[in-house]
Design a protein around this motif. Structure first.
Motif, PDB file in Angstrom:
ATOM      1  N   LEU A  74       0.962  -1.376   0.062  1.00  0.00           N
ATOM      2  CA  LEU A  74       0.165  -0.060   0.006  1.00  0.00           C
ATOM      3  C   LEU A  74       0.812   1.302   0.108  1.00  0.00           C
ATOM      4  O   LEU A  74       0.554   2.299  -0.543  1.00  0.00           O
ATOM      5  CB  LEU A  74      -0.987   0.122   1.225  1.00  0.00           C
ATOM      6  CG  LEU A  74      -2.212  -0.845   1.258  1.00  0.00           C
ATOM      7  CD1 LEU A  74      -2.780  -1.044   2.422  1.00  0.00           C
ATOM      8  CD2 LEU A  74      -3.046  -0.846   0.037  1.00  0.00           C
ATOM      9  N   SER A  75       2.017   1.356   0.590  1.00  0.00           N
ATOM     10  CA  SER A  75       2.896   2.458   0.755  1.00  0.00           C
ATOM     11  C   SER A  75       3.281   2.775  -0.911  1.00  0.00           C
ATOM     12  O   SER A  75       3.697   3.819  -1.235  1.00  0.00           O
ATOM     13  CB  SER A  75       4.082   2.210   1.617  1.00  0.00           C
ATOM     14  OG  SER A  75       3.752   1.847   2.945  1.00  0.00           O
ATOM     15  N   GLU A  76       3.651   1.604  -1.285  1.00  0.00           N
ATOM     16  CA  GLU A  76       4.337   1.732  -2.836  1.00  0.00           C
ATOM     17  C   GLU A  76       3.126   2.242  -3.594  1.00  0.00           C
ATOM     18  O   GLU A  76       3.410   3.509  -4.351  1.00  0.00           O
ATOM     19  CB  GLU A  76       4.823   0.293  -3.495  1.00  0.00           C
ATOM     20  CG  GLU A  76       5.991  -0.205  -2.890  1.00  0.00           C
ATOM     21  CD  GLU A  76       6.205  -1.538  -3.205  1.00  0.00           C
ATOM     22  OE1 GLU A  76       5.402  -2.080  -4.258  1.00  0.00           O
ATOM     23  OE2 GLU A  76       7.033  -2.325  -2.670  1.00  0.00           O
ATOM     24  N   LEU A  77       1.825   2.260  -3.409  1.00  0.00           N
ATOM     25  CA  LEU A  77       0.639   2.515  -3.995  1.00  0.00           C
ATOM     26  C   LEU A  77       0.569   4.113  -3.989  1.00  0.00           C
ATOM     27  O   LEU A  77       0.589   4.867  -4.715  1.00  0.00           O
ATOM     28  CB  LEU A  77      -0.660   1.798  -3.891  1.00  0.00           C
ATOM     29  CG  LEU A  77      -1.790   2.492  -4.282  1.00  0.00           C
ATOM     30  CD1 LEU A  77      -1.982   2.318  -5.732  1.00  0.00           C
ATOM     31  CD2 LEU A  77      -3.065   1.840  -3.500  1.00  0.00           C
ATOM     32  N   LEU A  78       0.826   4.475  -2.501  1.00  0.00           N
ATOM     33  CA  LEU A  78       0.549   5.717  -2.333  1.00  0.00           C
ATOM     34  C   LEU A  78       1.719   6.777  -2.938  1.00  0.00           C
ATOM     35  O   LEU A  78       1.481   7.722  -3.116  1.00  0.00           O
ATOM     36  CB  LEU A  78       0.628   6.018  -0.728  1.00  0.00           C
ATOM     37  CG  LEU A  78      -0.477   5.495  -0.066  1.00  0.00           C
ATOM     38  CD1 LEU A  78      -0.416   5.568   1.644  1.00  0.00           C
ATOM     39  CD2 LEU A  78      -1.698   6.066  -0.499  1.00  0.00           C
TER      40      LEU A  78
END
Length: 199
Positions: A74-78
């Motif tokens: 999810l951090s990569e997506l953000l």
């Protein structure tokens, strides 16, 4: 009770995490016994208790590991450069997809595993889990506020809204299996639009 080298300890811990995860996915928390776990790992009960005071604490560690993997994705997506509404909607969709594709996280939402875990774990562990979850959420929200994706509002309120959306997964059967995807699509659309709307 046998004494283990550091290498043996690490091997046993990894075996407990792996075999425990497999059994919890197959049978759930309530129906998996410590005897099942030690049999699968080829160790004695005394050895199990050297690592975990209960099967719930083993389950808790597996859950934390799975959530760390989810949070990294999810951090990569953000970091992606998408318009605010699209980024937030994508965040929700990806969160749901990561649960749908992860048999262990799916199991957490079935057969009251989550409720049982909360009931059986020591109070301080539940508080720690809740605190870490909130802190991770606040960090992510502050990143999005800093990027101008979200409005400058109380991050805890925004985290609460995000948690409420994610908790809908618990009510899939009550909402109706057939209609649930469409309901979630609309909720995500409305929440993403509402949170990213310029005041």
């Amino acid at each position: 009770m046998p004494k283990f080298t550091e290498k043996e300890k690490e091997h046993i811990r990894q075996s407990l995490l792996l075999k425990g995860k497999e059994l919890f996915i197959k049978y759930g928390l309530a129906k998996t016994s410590i005897d099942d776990i030690i049999l699968a790992c080829g160790i004695g009960k005394g050895s199990f208790y050297k690592f975990y005071p209960s099967k719930e604490e083993l389950y808790y560690e597996i859950l934390k590991n799975e959530e760390e993997v989810r949070d990294t994705l999810l951090s990569e997506l953000l970091r992606e450069n998408l318009p605010p509404k699209e980024l937030l909607a994508s965040f929700f969709h990806t969160s749901f997809q990561l649960v749908e594709e992860n048999p262990f996280l799916q199991r957490v939402f079935q057969d009251d595993d989550h409720e049982r875990l909360v009931r059986k774990l020591p109070k301080q562990m539940i508080e720690e889990l809740s605190k870490e979850d909130t802190e991770r959420g606040i960090y992510a929200v502050n990143v999005l506020i800093g990027r101008g994706v979200l409005p400058k509002e109380d991050p805890q309120v925004i985290v609460g809204i995000m948690k409420a959306v994610m908790m809908m997964r618990f009510h899939k059967e009550k909402i109706g299996e057939n209609v649930f995807p469409k309901v979630m699509e609309k909720i995500i659309e409305y929440v993403a639009e509402g949170l990213t709307k310029e005041k």
